[in-house]
Design a protein around this motif. Structure first.
Motif, PDB file in Angstrom:
ATOM      1  N   ARG A  89      -3.023   8.983  -2.335  1.00  0.00           N
ATOM      2  CA  ARG A  89      -2.666   9.780  -1.163  1.00  0.00           C
ATOM      3  C   ARG A  89      -3.766  10.803  -0.945  1.00  0.00           C
ATOM      4  O   ARG A  89      -3.808  11.842  -1.622  1.00  0.00           O
ATOM      5  N   PRO A  90      -4.658  10.553   0.001  1.00  0.00           N
ATOM      6  CA  PRO A  90      -5.808  11.440   0.193  1.00  0.00           C
ATOM      7  C   PRO A  90      -5.428  12.904   0.418  1.00  0.00           C
ATOM      8  O   PRO A  90      -6.074  13.807  -0.099  1.00  0.00           O
ATOM      9  N   ASP A  91      -4.358  13.140   1.181  1.00  0.00           N
ATOM     10  CA  ASP A  91      -3.964  14.531   1.449  1.00  0.00           C
ATOM     11  C   ASP A  91      -2.737  14.951   0.642  1.00  0.00           C
ATOM     12  O   ASP A  91      -2.232  16.063   0.797  1.00  0.00           O
ATOM     13  N   GLY A  92      -2.233  14.077  -0.214  1.00  0.00           N
ATOM     14  CA  GLY A  92      -1.088  14.410  -1.050  1.00  0.00           C
ATOM     15  C   GLY A  92       0.252  14.223  -0.386  1.00  0.00           C
ATOM     16  O   GLY A  92       1.265  14.088  -1.068  1.00  0.00           O
ATOM     17  N   ALA A  93       0.293  14.193   0.948  1.00  0.00           N
ATOM     18  CA  ALA A  93       1.566  14.080   1.665  1.00  0.00           C
ATOM     19  C   ALA A  93       1.936  12.619   1.848  1.00  0.00           C
ATOM     20  O   ALA A  93       1.079  11.750   1.987  1.00  0.00           O
ATOM     21  N   LEU A  94       3.246  12.342   1.852  1.00  0.00           N
ATOM     22  CA  LEU A  94       3.723  10.980   2.043  1.00  0.00           C
ATOM     23  C   LEU A  94       5.078  11.008   2.724  1.00  0.00           C
ATOM     24  O   LEU A  94       5.990  11.711   2.293  1.00  0.00           O
ATOM     25  N   SER A  95       5.198  10.247   3.792  1.00  0.00           N
ATOM     26  CA  SER A  95       6.503   9.992   4.405  1.00  0.00           C
ATOM     27  C   SER A  95       6.664   8.486   4.541  1.00  0.00           C
ATOM     28  O   SER A  95       5.696   7.765   4.817  1.00  0.00           O
ATOM     29  N   ILE A  96       7.893   8.022   4.314  1.00  0.00           N
ATOM     30  CA  ILE A  96       8.161   6.587   4.311  1.00  0.00           C
ATOM     31  C   ILE A  96       9.349   6.308   5.232  1.00  0.00           C
ATOM     32  O   ILE A  96      10.398   6.954   5.112  1.00  0.00           O
ATOM     33  N   HIS A 115      20.341   2.726  -1.674  1.00  0.00           N
ATOM     34  CA  HIS A 115      19.108   2.975  -2.420  1.00  0.00           C
ATOM     35  C   HIS A 115      18.378   4.210  -1.894  1.00  0.00           C
ATOM     36  O   HIS A 115      17.532   4.780  -2.597  1.00  0.00           O
ATOM     37  N   LEU A 116      18.693   4.623  -0.669  1.00  0.00           N
ATOM     38  CA  LEU A 116      17.984   5.749  -0.069  1.00  0.00           C
ATOM     39  C   LEU A 116      18.103   7.013  -0.918  1.00  0.00           C
ATOM     40  O   LEU A 116      17.159   7.815  -0.985  1.00  0.00           O
ATOM     41  N   ILE A 117      19.237   7.211  -1.565  1.00  0.00           N
ATOM     42  CA  ILE A 117      19.395   8.383  -2.424  1.00  0.00           C
ATOM     43  C   ILE A 117      18.382   8.349  -3.561  1.00  0.00           C
ATOM     44  O   ILE A 117      17.744   9.370  -3.892  1.00  0.00           O
ATOM     45  N   ASP A 118      18.180   7.182  -4.175  1.00  0.00           N
ATOM     46  CA  ASP A 118      17.184   7.064  -5.242  1.00  0.00           C
ATOM     47  C   ASP A 118      15.775   7.260  -4.693  1.00  0.00           C
ATOM     48  O   ASP A 118      14.940   7.941  -5.316  1.00  0.00           O
ATOM     49  N   PHE A 119      15.490   6.657  -3.540  1.00  0.00           N
ATOM     50  CA  PHE A 119      14.145   6.767  -2.973  1.00  0.00           C
ATOM     51  C   PHE A 119      13.763   8.216  -2.677  1.00  0.00           C
ATOM     52  O   PHE A 119      12.636   8.633  -2.902  1.00  0.00           O
ATOM     53  N   THR A 120      14.721   8.983  -2.151  1.00  0.00           N
ATOM     54  CA  THR A 120      14.385  10.364  -1.779  1.00  0.00           C
ATOM     55  C   THR A 120      14.256  11.279  -2.987  1.00  0.00           C
ATOM     56  O   THR A 120      13.764  12.398  -2.851  1.00  0.00           O
ATOM     57  N   GLU A 121      14.696  10.834  -4.162  1.00  0.00           N
ATOM     58  CA  GLU A 121      14.376  11.572  -5.386  1.00  0.00           C
ATOM     59  C   GLU A 121      12.869  11.572  -5.607  1.00  0.00           C
ATOM     60  O   GLU A 121      12.291  12.543  -6.078  1.00  0.00           O
ATOM     61  N   GLU A 122      12.227  10.448  -5.271  1.00  0.00           N
ATOM     62  CA  GLU A 122      10.783  10.307  -5.457  1.00  0.00           C
ATOM     63  C   GLU A 122       9.998  10.854  -4.270  1.00  0.00           C
ATOM     64  O   GLU A 122       8.982  11.521  -4.440  1.00  0.00           O
ATOM     65  N   VAL A 123      10.444  10.515  -3.058  1.00  0.00           N
ATOM     66  CA  VAL A 123       9.751  10.932  -1.829  1.00  0.00           C
ATOM     67  C   VAL A 123      10.800  11.488  -0.879  1.00  0.00           C
ATOM     68  O   VAL A 123      11.505  10.731  -0.204  1.00  0.00           O
ATOM     69  N   PRO A 124      10.951  12.813  -0.833  1.00  0.00           N
ATOM     70  CA  PRO A 124      12.001  13.396   0.024  1.00  0.00           C
ATOM     71  C   PRO A 124      11.900  12.962   1.482  1.00  0.00           C
ATOM     72  O   PRO A 124      12.931  12.802   2.153  1.00  0.00           O
ATOM     73  N   GLU A 125      10.690  12.777   1.978  1.00  0.00           N
ATOM     74  CA  GLU A 125      10.516  12.379   3.379  1.00  0.00           C
ATOM     75  C   GLU A 125      10.620  10.860   3.515  1.00  0.00           C
ATOM     76  O   GLU A 125       9.681  10.181   3.922  1.00  0.00           O
ATOM     77  N   THR A 126      11.781  10.332   3.142  1.00  0.00           N
ATOM     78  CA  THR A 126      12.063   8.910   3.294  1.00  0.00           C
ATOM     79  C   THR A 126      13.326   8.758   4.124  1.00  0.00           C
ATOM     80  O   THR A 126      14.297   9.494   3.917  1.00  0.00           O
ATOM     81  N   LYS A 127      13.314   7.829   5.059  1.00  0.00           N
ATOM     82  CA  LYS A 127      14.490   7.604   5.895  1.00  0.00           C
ATOM     83  C   LYS A 127      14.591   6.129   6.234  1.00  0.00           C
ATOM     84  O   LYS A 127      13.622   5.364   6.108  1.00  0.00           O
ATOM     85  N   ILE A 128      15.783   5.732   6.649  1.00  0.00           N
ATOM     86  CA  ILE A 128      16.023   4.386   7.163  1.00  0.00           C
ATOM     87  C   ILE A 128      16.222   4.490   8.665  1.00  0.00           C
ATOM     88  O   ILE A 128      17.055   5.275   9.139  1.00  0.00           O
ATOM     89  N   LEU A 129      15.461   3.708   9.404  1.00  0.00           N
ATOM     90  CA  LEU A 129      15.564   3.690  10.857  1.00  0.00           C
ATOM     91  C   LEU A 129      15.995   2.290  11.274  1.00  0.00           C
ATOM     92  O   LEU A 129      15.322   1.299  10.961  1.00  0.00           O
ATOM     93  N   THR A 130      17.137   2.191  11.944  1.00  0.00           N
ATOM     94  CA  THR A 130      17.646   0.908  12.417  1.00  0.00           C
ATOM     95  C   THR A 130      17.588   0.870  13.943  1.00  0.00           C
ATOM     96  O   THR A 130      17.152   1.829  14.590  1.00  0.00           O
TER      97      THR A 130
END
Length: 208
Positions: A89-96, A115-130
């Motif tokens: 991560r060149p700038d350290g920031a990550l959103s998924i 699984h989203l609860i587990d994912f956001t433990e690692e990367v808080p800026e994670t969301k599911i878009l349907t």
């Protein structure tokens, strides 16, 4: 870095997830979603999975862009997520943003959502878009902008979760949310609402 992960559910049709797909800095597809990504007009930067849903010809053509993860304790979405967080991560920031997570088998859809609860433990800026809305995880106390009358559903999948709220038509204070339907189909009453929770929640908001 903004990363989209495309799972092997129904490919996104709504403008919101398709915009995210087009604007992402990187696209990672689960191996069964390679054809869907191409049909949506974007070649994945990487394809991740156990290889059971990709042809030998596609696998050979991808070369190093195909990432084999043969373990069978988790699904391909989890494998793709693990791969993404291993990338530099060149700038350290990550959103998924997770796309294509629903719309086929309901058991797969539910597994992906929770699984989203587990994912956001690692990367808080994670969301599911349907095609219909957005799932996000809520921890501690969080405020959300809204419009009066917006639809809101809250799910508390972890035992012993205690929740309070403000700005909702039906307050959640003291409500036993262990039956997962009990926090659904609420409405906002002002231009913001607040959730306070002892354990992570899942919040669903339909597209405007």
């Amino acid at each position: 870095m903004r990363v989209a992960i495309l799972a092997n559910g129904v490919p996104p049709r709504h403008a919101a997830p398709r915009h995210v797909l087009a604007a992402a800095d990187s696209l990672v597809a689960c191996d069964g979603a390679l054809a869907a990504a191409r049909a949506l007009g974007r070649e994945p930067d990487y394809v991740v999975g156990d290889g059971d849903s990709i042809s030998p010809a596609d696998r050979a053509a991808l070369g190093a862009r195909f990432v084999l993860d043969a373990e069978q304790d988790t699904n391909d979405l989890c494998k793709a997520f693990r791969f993404v967080i291993s990338l530099p991560r060149p700038d350290g920031a990550l959103s998924i943003t997770l796309l294509g997570t629903t719309g086929r088998r309901e058991d797969h859809a539910l597994a992906n959502i929770f699984h989203l609860i587990d994912f956001t433990e690692e990367v808080p800026e994670t969301k599911i878009l349907t095609d219909d809305g957005t799932f996000t995880a809520v921890r501690g106390e969080q405020d959300f902008p809204c419009r009066p009358g917006d639809a809101v559903s809250v799910f508390a999948p972890l035992p012993g979760t205690r929740v309070t709220s403000s700005g909702l038509a039906w307050p959640l204070d003291g409500v036993d949310l262990s039956p997962l339907w009990r926090g659904t189909l609420n409405r906002t009453t002002s231009d913001s609402f607040t959730l306070r929770t002892s354990h992570p929640l899942l919040l669903y908001r339909p597209h405007q």
